[in-house]
Enzyme design. Sequence first.
Site, PDB file in Angstrom:
ATOM      1  N   LYS A 163      -2.288  -3.415  -1.154  1.00  0.00           N
ATOM      2  CA  LYS A 163      -1.790  -3.729   0.181  1.00  0.00           C
ATOM      3  C   LYS A 163      -0.307  -4.103   0.078  1.00  0.00           C
ATOM      4  CE  LYS A 163      -6.050  -5.048   2.499  1.00  0.00           C
ATOM      5  NZ  LYS A 163      -5.873  -4.127   3.628  1.00  0.00           N
ATOM      6  N   ASP A 191      -1.605   0.558   1.202  1.00  0.00           N
ATOM      7  CA  ASP A 191      -2.016   0.324   2.588  1.00  0.00           C
ATOM      8  C   ASP A 191      -1.007  -0.604   3.236  1.00  0.00           C
ATOM      9  OD1 ASP A 191      -3.239  -0.142   4.984  1.00  0.00           O
ATOM     10  OD2 ASP A 191      -5.040  -1.090   4.169  1.00  0.00           O
ATOM     11  N   GLU A 217      -1.786   4.360   3.699  1.00  0.00           N
ATOM     12  CA  GLU A 217      -2.544   4.137   4.927  1.00  0.00           C
ATOM     13  C   GLU A 217      -1.645   3.505   5.980  1.00  0.00           C
ATOM     14  OE1 GLU A 217      -6.253   2.024   4.458  1.00  0.00           O
ATOM     15  OE2 GLU A 217      -6.522   2.816   2.429  1.00  0.00           O
ATOM     16  N   ASP A 242      -5.742   4.932   9.686  1.00  0.00           N
ATOM     17  CA  ASP A 242      -6.747   3.871   9.584  1.00  0.00           C
ATOM     18  C   ASP A 242      -6.906   3.208  10.949  1.00  0.00           C
ATOM     19  OD1 ASP A 242      -8.365   1.727   8.993  1.00  0.00           O
ATOM     20  OD2 ASP A 242      -7.132   0.924   7.388  1.00  0.00           O
ATOM     21  N   LYS A 269     -14.056   3.332   8.580  1.00  0.00           N
ATOM     22  CA  LYS A 269     -14.672   2.014   8.479  1.00  0.00           C
ATOM     23  C   LYS A 269     -15.716   1.908   9.585  1.00  0.00           C
ATOM     24  CE  LYS A 269     -10.472  -0.085   6.632  1.00  0.00           C
ATOM     25  NZ  LYS A 269      -9.298  -0.927   6.914  1.00  0.00           N
TER      26      LYS A 269
END
Length: 356
Positions: A163, A191, A217, A242, A269
């Site tokens: 991240k 991400d 992402e 995402d 997700k």
Amino acid sequence: MLKLEYRDYTLDFKFEAGTSRGILKDHPIVLLKIYDSEHPEVYGMGEAAPLHNLSPEKVEDVREALAALSPKLKSIPMPDFEEEVFGLVSRLVQPALPSLRMALETAFLDLINGGRRLIFNNDFYRGISAIPINGLIWMGAEDAMREQIAGKLSAGFKCIKMKIGAIDFEQELSLLRLLRAHDPDLIIRVDANGAFATDEVFSRLSQLEELGIHSIEQPVMAGQHEAMQLLCKRSPVPIALDEELIGVNEFSQKQELLKFISPQYIILKPTLLGGFGATLEWISLAEQQGIGWWLTSALESNISLNAIAQFAGRFPSTGYQGLGTGQLYHNNIDSPLEIAGAFLGYNQERTWMNVF
């Protein structure tokens, strides 16, 4: 007669989980079970786990919807197979409550499969095969991130997701260089959670390209479709959508979004998208358009992680999945799920913790 019970549960992080949207210390969720009143010992279990500042709904919305739903279930016949479950849940719950749709799908599928936490019957559930997963590096102080990296590399992960977007970008590049120096063949995903401004994103993507990044992402905030389309067309690093998918519920809207932006990948997700029926629609559309995809859990407990992993077991050739979050919490729900190296497996010799 079908009956519904539910209860609050708060998952406590083992550490302060940093994202570009802030620090997470705990995660309130709602657990539910569905059963036939004539056989209360056999029940299906699900979990509604909306994420703060990301999910369309809050825990309070889930509770309110469950209170209204409970008496309705008494007059509903038990669904017999998967497609009936998806259709029933879509009629019972509005799209604005995606985590509740996910919870109900999971519970109904569990119930029709005998209340054994069997959601999708395949080699993963039977313990025959395991799912390759990426190692996740959370945002935080640089020293803490270096410690996480060392742990994931020593565990043998071949795909690392980091991240980015919360600390200084040069520090993040330094950490990514550390990863790349360790293994030229390591798959590195990043991400950004929408952290980059549109006037800086291309320069940052160029720097990431030098490190052989597999994909990024959501480099910019969701909702900027024209900017995202341009990025997907010109970015030197493949783009994965995402947050962009959240709240896009109609099949035609999904089709139009993917056709317009034309990303290289999408991240799926189920808790944020409205369950497995909705996720199957995204998969179908992505494959029609030649868009890659993989599944990711969204900080749920092992109840939803189990369901998503079993769902992933239906697609054994999709590469590394984002399903390694089961070790995040002090008080996760004990389950047969096990992480061994870079793989998530299901150990049939272990049992589920009783939470009802």
